[in-house]
Write an enzyme that holds these catalytic residues in place. Structure first.
Site, PDB file in Angstrom:
ATOM      1  CD  GLU A 153       8.337  -5.691   3.398  1.00  0.00           C
ATOM      2  OE1 GLU A 153       7.752  -5.491   4.477  1.00  0.00           O
ATOM      3  OE2 GLU A 153       7.791  -5.550   2.293  1.00  0.00           O
TER       4      GLU A 153
ATOM      5  CG  ASN B 108       2.501  -9.819   2.103  1.00  0.00           C
ATOM      6  OD1 ASN B 108       2.298 -10.119   3.276  1.00  0.00           O
ATOM      7  ND2 ASN B 108       2.571  -8.539   1.707  1.00  0.00           N
ATOM      8  CD  GLU B 109      -0.404  -6.662   4.063  1.00  0.00           C
ATOM      9  OE1 GLU B 109      -0.343  -5.606   3.401  1.00  0.00           O
ATOM     10  OE2 GLU B 109      -0.269  -6.703   5.307  1.00  0.00           O
TER      11      GLU B 109
ATOM     12  CE1 TYR C 208       2.998  -4.178  11.186  1.00  0.00           C
ATOM     13  CE2 TYR C 208       1.376  -4.589   9.477  1.00  0.00           C
ATOM     14  CZ  TYR C 208       2.667  -4.706   9.966  1.00  0.00           C
ATOM     15  OH  TYR C 208       3.622  -5.363   9.225  1.00  0.00           O
TER      16      TYR C 208
ATOM     17  CD  GLU D 100       3.307  -8.062   7.156  1.00  0.00           C
ATOM     18  OE1 GLU D 100       3.002  -6.858   7.283  1.00  0.00           O
ATOM     19  OE2 GLU D 100       3.554  -8.598   6.061  1.00  0.00           O
TER      20      GLU D 100
ATOM     21  CD  GLN E 137       9.384  -5.394   8.196  1.00  0.00           C
ATOM     22  OE1 GLN E 137      10.550  -5.446   7.837  1.00  0.00           O
ATOM     23  NE2 GLN E 137       8.393  -5.144   7.352  1.00  0.00           N
TER      24      GLN E 137
HETATM   25  O1  AHR Z   1       5.480  -4.417   7.492  1.00  0.00           O
HETATM   26  C1  AHR Z   1       5.273  -3.391   6.595  1.00  0.00           C
HETATM   27  C2  AHR Z   1       4.207  -3.737   5.559  1.00  0.00           C
HETATM   28  O2  AHR Z   1       2.980  -3.859   6.183  1.00  0.00           O
HETATM   29  C3  AHR Z   1       4.379  -5.037   4.834  1.00  0.00           C
HETATM   30  O3  AHR Z   1       5.226  -4.945   3.740  1.00  0.00           O
HETATM   31  C4  AHR Z   1       2.991  -5.332   4.375  1.00  0.00           C
HETATM   32  O4  AHR Z   1       2.758  -6.722   4.231  1.00  0.00           O
HETATM   33  C5  AHR Z   1       2.118  -4.675   5.419  1.00  0.00           C
HETATM   34  O5  AHR Z   1       1.138  -3.902   4.868  1.00  0.00           O
END
Ligand code: AHR
Length: 498
Positions: free
Chosen positions: A25, A172-173, A249, A305, A354
């Site tokens: 990103e 995205n999101e 995450y 992600e 990432q």
């Molecule tokens: O990876 C960091 C961020 O996490 C990304 O930009 C977003 O898609 C997610 O919330």
């Protein structure tokens, strides 16, 4: 002692190489400095791409790279990133540190990077603040083979032929940074926007990724699929989408106080392990909703992600998400990739967040220096699963380690076969105890032809620019016949042939 029973003749599903994908990103020092330094940099580069990093990524066999975001994608206007660099429009990266983005890395540079790495391309389009026309013209610019306004513009900018867009994300999101939409609203926008993501390359049509849920948001999955999943259309073998995404995450201390990347106690370590294992519950949760609409599993789940997310390293820009990477991260990777392999009937793409210098990165850089993280070494061992067939395998006699809500099984595993060679990957989640695992195969005279390990004496260990080899992939010497003694907090790969 635990036993791993392997039914090597029972193939369950194909492991798409894209499960081992990555994400880059415009965030902090991922793209700029980490991957791209510009043609005029003193750091050795080819067309602006760091040679050292590209070489490490080639060695990793990166199958696919997602770009330009993340949250950044829904604020990205692709036309700002083409043409002469000196005149490219500058913008503020409002999501990530409010820094100036000079757009010197744009569409042409992304395809050049993927060419050098040798990977497929996954581009994420802008639904949140972009128009249908903008998205449609981007597709035309990148992929139209004939004469057209956008193809002509591409040629004028130095690339006469079309590129190959393998995957395209429509937003995205969009439940959050991508527009704070409701599932029905996004679902309807998805139907509309994706219509204009034209498949000019009929032989290898772009695969479309619909924005899926955050963590356990089943309401989103249900609402989006109800709104925009369609039975096969003339032009779309799988309805309107090829993939539905999922983002998850591991925040050991929770979203607000995530905790340090390097300083944690044993309780926090096991909490992290439990949260990594939670990925399997999420795949089952969203997978069961997908099964209702798509029982034949034509749509893939794209966990585009995933990874550990901690407090930034002290003294670094909070908006840059720079964090260290320890043995604990090696285990997150080992656990998660075993889960993806086991669910490869549905999970057909995933991108670690990432790639460089951001979150659970595989590479960290500092000026001309580069260091490979423990996560890099685990992904390197696991590359042998790419394009293999998952075979049935099951553990018995596994102890529980940790306590309370962070009680976890000590061992996780997955097994695949490719070209007559079995790849067995094992993670020992105990912070303190080694464990023996006896492999039991169905038949034949299997012997270990390669054995590797990522481990270190301490769960807090990590690699630095001064000491790059604290946690690296080494030969594994803990085999006795077909019994492995896994050291505490280790990830092991065994390859077996006849
Ligand atoms: O990876 C960091 C961020 O996490 C990304 O930009 C977003 O898609 C997610 O919330």
């Amino acid at each position: 002692m635990a036993t791993l029973k392997i039914n090597e003749n029972e193939k369950l599903s194909h492991i798409a190489p894209e499960i081992y994908g990555h994400f880059s990103e415009h965030l902090g020092r991922c793209v700029y400095e980490g991957l791209y330094v510009g043609e005029n940099s003193d750091i050795p580069n080819e067309n602006g791409m760091r040679k050292d990093v590209v070489e490490a990524l080639r060695e990793l066999k990166v199958p696919v790279l997602r770009w330009p975001g993340g949250c950044f994608a829904d604020e990205y206007h692709w036309k700002d990133g083409i043409g002469p660099k000196a005149t490219r429009k500058k913008m503020i990266n409002t999501n990530w540190g409010g820094v100036m983005e000079d757009n010197s890395f744009g569409t042409h540079e992304f395809f050049e990077l993927c060419r050098q790495i040798g990977c497929k391309t996954y581009i994420n389009g802008n639904v949140g603040s972009g128009s249908v026309r903008e998205m449609s013209e981007w597709i035309e610019y990148m992929t139209f083979p004939g004469v057209s306004p956008m193809a002509d513009e591409r040629a004028k900018n130095g690339h006469p032929g079309p590129w190959k867009v393998d995957f395209f994300g429509v937003g995205n999101e969009n439940w959050g940074c991508g527009g704070n939409m409701t599932p029905e609203y996004y679902g309807n926008l998805y139907r509309r926007y994706q219509t204009f993501v034209r498949r000019y390359d009929k032989a290898a049509p772009i695969k479309k990724v619909c924005c899926g849920a955050n963590v356990d948001d089943a309401f989103w999955t249900e609402g989006v699929l109800k709104t925009c999943f369609a039975q096969p259309q003339p032009d779309f073998a799988h309805g309107f989408m090829d993939f539905l995404s999922l983002h998850y995450y591991v925040h050991p201390g929770g979203w607000k106080h995530k905790g340090s990347a390097t300083q944690f106690d044993e309780e926090m370590f096991y909490t992290t392990m439990a949260k990594a294992l939670y990925m399997e519950d999420l795949i089952n949760l969203h997978g069961s909703i997908m099964d209702k609409y798509d029982p034949a599993k034509k749509i893939g789940m794209s966990v585009d992600e995933w990874g550990g997310w901690y407090d930034v390293e002290p003294g670094t820009n909070p908006g840059f998400l720079y964090q260290q990477n320890t043995v604990r991260d090696a285990l997150i990777a080992g656990i998660t990739l075993n889960i993806f392999n086991k669910h490869s009937d549905r999970v057909r793409m995933a991108c670690l967040a990432q790639m460089v210098n951001v979150l659970q990165a595989v590479v960290l850089t500092e000026g001309p220096e580069m260091v490979l993280t423990p996560t890099y070494h685990v992904m390197h061992m696991y590359r042998h699963h790419q394009d293999g067939d998952l075979v049935r395998s099951a553990l018995s006699g596994v102890k529980t380690v940790g306590a309370g809500s962070a009680a976890v099984p000590q061992i996780t595993e997955s097994v695949s076969v490719k070209d007559g060679v079995l790849t067995v990957t094992l993670a020992n989640l105990s912070a303190t105890d080694s464990e023996k695992v006896a492999l039991e195969l169905e038949g034949g005279d299997w012997r270990v032809c390669e054995a590797k390990i990522v481990a270190s004496g301490d769960i807090h260990d990590f690699n630095t620019f001064e000491r790059k080899d604290t946690v690296v992939e080494r030969d594994f010497t803990g085999m006795d016949g077909l019994t492995a003694t896994l050291p505490a907090a280790s990830v092991v790969e065994l390859r077996l042939s006849k």
